[in-house]
Design an enzyme around this catalytic site. Structure first.
Site, PDB file in Angstrom:
ATOM      1  N   ASP A  28     -10.544 -21.994  15.611  1.00 45.23           N
ATOM      2  CA  ASP A  28     -11.259 -21.937  16.887  1.00 45.23           C
ATOM      3  C   ASP A  28     -12.042 -23.224  17.173  1.00 45.23           C
ATOM      4  OD1 ASP A  28     -10.609 -19.482  17.910  1.00 45.23           O
ATOM      5  OD2 ASP A  28     -12.220 -18.425  16.872  1.00 45.23           O
TER       6      ASP A  28
ATOM      7  N   TYR B 203     -11.264 -20.075   3.074  1.00 41.24           N
ATOM      8  CA  TYR B 203     -12.243 -20.543   4.059  1.00 41.24           C
ATOM      9  C   TYR B 203     -13.627 -20.560   3.416  1.00 41.24           C
ATOM     10  CZ  TYR B 203      -9.009 -19.827   7.982  1.00 41.24           C
ATOM     11  OH  TYR B 203      -7.961 -19.903   8.844  1.00 41.24           O
TER      12      TYR B 203
END
EC number: 5.4.99.12
Lengths: 245, 245
Positions: free
Chosen positions: B52, B110
């Site tokens: 994003d 992540y």
């Protein structure tokens, strides 16, 4: 009237250094504007370390005098509302009226960071200097030890600097490596113009095998800027903090 | 014709995310432009993680097909000359023609970083989320352990996501604190839309004492986005890397 001390952190990327100057945005100017706006009096701070363009800080020190009734401890909060995101006051407190951030005895600590890997890494781009050929950290450590103590650092001072004496005392230098980042952390009584960046540039030459650690005493003894390595770029340098004695 | 795999690091601050879109600058677009310019053929990369806006990467993966005679290993060097400083290709190599960065089995990792201190620190501003009230890291660790394993993560998925199944497997979550930075590192087979940021937002609620670790099984079982915490801001998230099995 009271004297207030500020601890000031900043990302120096977007500033022409600390010191106020015409036609350029500086950290000192941003502080003066924010304080003048907050306190309703004309404020001009006195900074401890007048860092160069692009140099960062975790803990530079500034003082100013004010008639405000706002408690000194509260100023940091209100001031940060008025400062850009890349300048953040970490603490504010009242100090004696004769406290001067440059003339009082202190231990200043700087860190120079080198990103040593095959390719640059964007997350470290703003506060490291990228070197792609492998540096020998043990050799850099060995070389750094020769600089500890009181020495005439004339070889490690930019030639246009005008100072009475070029003797300074380095209390400690620690060269360390964590993952791909080599850090050179230096504490001393004070530093000549560009001294930390010239030490970093010289230690990078040592790490590259172009200067031997044993040559450091000769470089110091020469008192000649030409004998030391280049001035390493500003973005790798961070003013860590100042301890007043 | 050969298929080339790229490892792509970027600072996401200045990009509207990975995926190409009209009227916005994206990482995918910058890669396509640089590759098309370098290779003289129209190139469109396929990315592994379509991060994003504002999310960073140390090791996202992209592939493309090309007729170039330039050896795959050399492409990284030439490509970095044509990319902006905040996107750096870390490696390029040839892969099998049937390798697909999204459909091949992999472990994706992540990391979400929280700066937990009294005031923000400019050097960490771009890749941490600032929380000024003290978070209880032990409670966050305890809560995170409930998420490991295969689970239906529907409560941790943004509601406008359309996927067949909301079951995913988390292999490990490590919550750690170093100085003022709390890191949540998560490895899994794959992640739902906003899943890591919702986990981070929920663990921040736990660290704040607003959710108890023992409530995590209920939150999972509810399969209701409203039961989990808020989606933590993008700038704290970094795609660490992808290991193909």
């Amino acid at each position: 009237m009271k004297r207030v001390k500020l601890i000031v952190a900043y990302d120096g990327t977007n500033y022409a250094g600390w010191q106020q100057q015409p036609n350029a945005v500086t950290v000192e100017q941003k502080l003066n504007e924010a304080l003048t706006d907050l306190l309703g009096e004309k404020i001009e701070v006195i900074g401890a370390s007048r860092t160069d363009a692009g140099v960062h800080s975790l803990g530079n020190v500034a003082v100013f005098d004010t008639d405000t009734r706002i408690p000194a401890e509260k100023i940091s909060y209100a001031l940060n509302q008025r400062l850009p995101d890349d300048i953040v006051v970490q603490d504010s407190c009242e100090v004696d009226a004769d406290f001067h951030p440059r003339y009082c005895d202190s231990i200043k600590t700087y860190e120079y960071r080198i990103l040593n890997r095959k390719f640059p890494m964007p997350e470290h781009q703003r506060n490291t200097y990228f070197v792609h050929h492998k540096l020998d950290v043990d050799q850099m450590k060995a070389a750094s030890s020769y600089l500890v103590g009181p020495h005439d650092f004339k070889s490690f001072c930019s030639i246009h600097a005008q100072v009475k004496s070029t003797v300074r005392t380095i209390y400690s230098i620690r060269v360390s490596k964590e993952e791909d980042i080599i850090s050179i952390r230096i504490s001393g009584s004070g530093f000549l113009y560009n001294m930390v960046r010239i030490i970093a540039g010289t230690l990078i030459m040592v790490g590259s095998g172009r200067i031997k650690p044993e040559q450091m005493p000769q470089i110091l003894a020469a008192k000649d800027r030409q004998k030391a390595g280049p001035t390493a770029p500003a973005q790798g340098l961070t003013m860590i903090g100042i301890e007043y004695l």
